[in-house]
Design a protein around this motif. Sequence first.
Motif: not given
Length: 387
Positions: A158-166
Amino acid sequence: MIHAIIPNKTIPEVLKSDDESLKYQIALSLVPGIGPVLAKNLVSYCGGVREVFNRSKIQLERIPGIGPERAGMIRHSIIMKRAEEELVFIRTYGIKSLFYLDKAYPQRLSHCVDAPILMYFKGDCDLNAGRFIAVVGTRHATSYGREVTEKTIADLAAFGVTIVSGLAYGIDIIAHRAAMEAGLGTVAVTAHGLDRIYPSLHKCTAEKMTMKGGVLSEYISGTMPDRENFPARNRIVAGMCDATIVVESAQRGGALITADIANSYNRDVFAFPGRIHDAFSQGCLSLVKENKAMLVCSADDIAKALNWDIEGPLKKPEKSVQLNIFTSLSEEEQRILNRLRESKLLHIDELALSLSVPLGKLSSILLRLEFEGLIRALPGKRFEFVS
């Protein structure tokens, strides 16, 4: 995604006219013994990247921190030859280069003193647009860890985030896939060059990520996923994000290294609790106990801690919007919409002029797009794209 063998093309066939400066950027990142801090000092001292390589060995030796050995490496022909090879590779495969002085370079990361001077990106994502959250954890995720990761990311959508991981086994790959399922962008930061994907089982996921997100690395092609590269990779994960979430972790592990780095960058760190006797809860419990992370139980807790509940959603996932756009619009309507998407806000006269569409016809098309909820009319005959 990217094959290890480069097609048999000559340099002029794949290089662009403005690639000379990029060649020097790559070369600087390859000089042994010159890390990000010293490299940035060199650029500043010499007045530019090209100027670093135009200095004589004697002039370079006089620069603080360089000396005869490093000066000799800067002037070594093998550095420039390898840079040319890498330049052919990234142009052949459509890889974007991100130099630390470029606007497209992740600005959050640029504030970190040890940020890499140059990175390589394969994908479709503005690394400075919106909110970025790192989600990390153990490679041996439990069913609890999977459930927490998937639920948290779905609620953060709902907050329009971009998810970063490895892109690793466990929490990393669960986070990437949950982000795609929620219609969010997701970026993997790798500990190797972009001529390979490690682990190879995640290659299909990496390919899908490049459609909305991508794969990012500071390493040139041919670089193997060696052990020492992973902690260095973690600083990029922590540095390019607003906050880091640790879902599950043993008492020692890469996720805790990422959390420590995030703390050193003055970024928020969150940790989910687990049962006190569970091996893969010990890392999170230690972070909370040592005041290195805030204990959270939901996406709502994270949003409140970051004041997102006050700011409100930045944007909704574009998944459903994309379906409407590409299934119901005419070619001309799509062209007008794309122009507004690029410029965000335009006067009707600017639109008509740039697209060579008569005002009367343009007005009727804009009205339909507004009815579809794809654009918004503003006072003064201005229109904006609704993301």
